[in-house]
Design a protein around this motif. Structure first.
Motif, PDB file in Angstrom:
ATOM      1  N   ASP A 133      -2.089   1.077  -3.105  1.00  0.00           N
ATOM      2  CA  ASP A 133      -1.407   0.637  -4.485  1.00  0.00           C
ATOM      3  C   ASP A 133      -1.636   1.579  -5.660  1.00  0.00           C
ATOM      4  OD1 ASP A 133      -3.818  -0.485  -3.959  1.00  0.00           O
ATOM      5  OD2 ASP A 133      -3.424  -1.864  -5.521  1.00  0.00           O
ATOM      6  N   VAL A 134      -3.057   2.033  -5.440  1.00  0.00           N
ATOM      7  CA  VAL A 134      -3.578   2.820  -6.465  1.00  0.00           C
ATOM      8  C   VAL A 134      -2.690   4.376  -6.624  1.00  0.00           C
ATOM      9  CG1 VAL A 134      -5.357   3.981  -7.645  1.00  0.00           C
ATOM     10  CG2 VAL A 134      -5.528   1.393  -6.893  1.00  0.00           C
ATOM     11  N   ALA A 188       1.067   3.728  -7.734  1.00  0.00           N
ATOM     12  CA  ALA A 188       0.912   3.784  -9.230  1.00  0.00           C
ATOM     13  C   ALA A 188       0.941   5.126  -9.909  1.00  0.00           C
ATOM     14  CB  ALA A 188      -0.177   2.766  -9.771  1.00  0.00           C
ATOM     15  N   PRO A 234     -11.086   1.200  -8.252  1.00  0.00           N
ATOM     16  CA  PRO A 234      -9.758   0.623  -8.139  1.00  0.00           C
ATOM     17  C   PRO A 234      -9.604  -0.808  -8.421  1.00  0.00           C
ATOM     18  CG  PRO A 234     -10.449   2.061  -6.191  1.00  0.00           C
ATOM     19  CD  PRO A 234     -11.626   1.897  -7.072  1.00  0.00           C
ATOM     20  N   ASP A 235     -10.487  -1.577  -8.448  1.00  0.00           N
ATOM     21  CA  ASP A 235     -10.351  -2.908  -9.008  1.00  0.00           C
ATOM     22  C   ASP A 235     -10.088  -3.054 -10.423  1.00  0.00           C
ATOM     23  OD1 ASP A 235     -10.472  -3.970  -6.090  1.00  0.00           O
ATOM     24  OD2 ASP A 235     -12.452  -4.636  -6.630  1.00  0.00           O
ATOM     25  N   ARG A 290      -6.751  -1.443 -11.546  1.00  0.00           N
ATOM     26  CA  ARG A 290      -5.673  -2.737 -11.126  1.00  0.00           C
ATOM     27  C   ARG A 290      -5.654  -3.566 -12.459  1.00  0.00           C
ATOM     28  NH1 ARG A 290      -8.012  -2.601  -5.887  1.00  0.00           N
ATOM     29  NH2 ARG A 290      -6.755  -1.536  -4.383  1.00  0.00           N
ATOM     30  N   ALA A 342      -2.649  -3.723 -15.207  1.00  0.00           N
ATOM     31  CA  ALA A 342      -1.833  -5.207 -15.217  1.00  0.00           C
ATOM     32  C   ALA A 342      -2.052  -5.631 -16.535  1.00  0.00           C
ATOM     33  CB  ALA A 342      -2.568  -5.945 -14.095  1.00  0.00           C
TER      34      ALA A 342
END
Length: 199
Positions: A20-21, A24, A46-47, A50, A54
């Motif tokens: 997902d990263v 993006a 990564p967390d 996100r 977001a």
């Protein structure tokens, strides 16, 4: 990829990142034609990547009551300049130029929004943004009245304060990591973008 993007590790390859990263980053590369350095810097965690994007998108992409995209970017430029964040001034200054279609506005706002050729609405907006981003930021009756008198709603007031607060975080992260703006940002909105050749 060059280590000069951050004082902290960055991915050796996009293939090293969670799907997902990576997706993006590839999506923004497709749209912009390059990968903004802040994406690679934040991919270190990564967390947090996100969560950061977001919240960024929730603030900057949503429809506000009256705030335009250009006005949102003006808030980023004015507050980032006071926080001495070159990355955000240059990157978001490019967006001010593009959205406002005014090649001078971003520089004028960055240097001193109080002397820039702005109307009362924008001057009050940026005064409040700087107050939120650098000072106490408490919304009192006087501030609320000033903002409403120039046409902002209560939701707009939240957006102005939240954008100033969010980019104060962004400014500090970029300063912490020593992340420079991409060279491409400097010319965006100043030089016409080359159109792909017709096939």
């Amino acid at each position: 990829m060059t280590a000069a993007i951050s004082r902290f590790p960055i991915p050796e390859s996009l293939e090293d990142l969670p799907v997902d990263v990576r997706d993006a980053i590839l999506a923004v590369q497709e749209k912009a034609g390059f990968v903004p350095n802040v994406f690679l810097m934040l991919a270190h965690r990564p967390d947090e990547f996100r969560a950061f994007f977001a919240y960024h998108d929730a603030l900057m992409e949503r429809e506000s009551d009256t705030l335009t995209k250009a006005e949102k970017e003006m808030i980023v430029v004015a507050t980032s300049a006071r926080n001495r964040c070159l990355y955000c001034v240059v990157a978001h200054g490019a967006l001010v130029r593009i959205y406002s279609k005014n090649p001078l506005l971003a520089d004028q706002v960055a240097v001193n929004h109080r002397t820039a050729p702005l109307g009362e609405r924008h001057r009050v907006m940026l005064d409040f943004a700087v107050y939120c981003g650098l000072e106490v930021g408490e919304l009192d009756d006087e501030w609320e009245m000033r903002l409403i008198e120039v046409g902002f709603t209560r939701d707009d007031i939240w957006d102005i304060g939240a954008i100033a607060a969010f980019f104060a975080l962004s400014n500090r992260l970029v300063s912490l990591t020593g992340t420079p703006p991409n060279p491409e940002f400097y010319l965006m909105g100043r030089v016409p973008r080359e159109k792909p050749a017709a096939q």
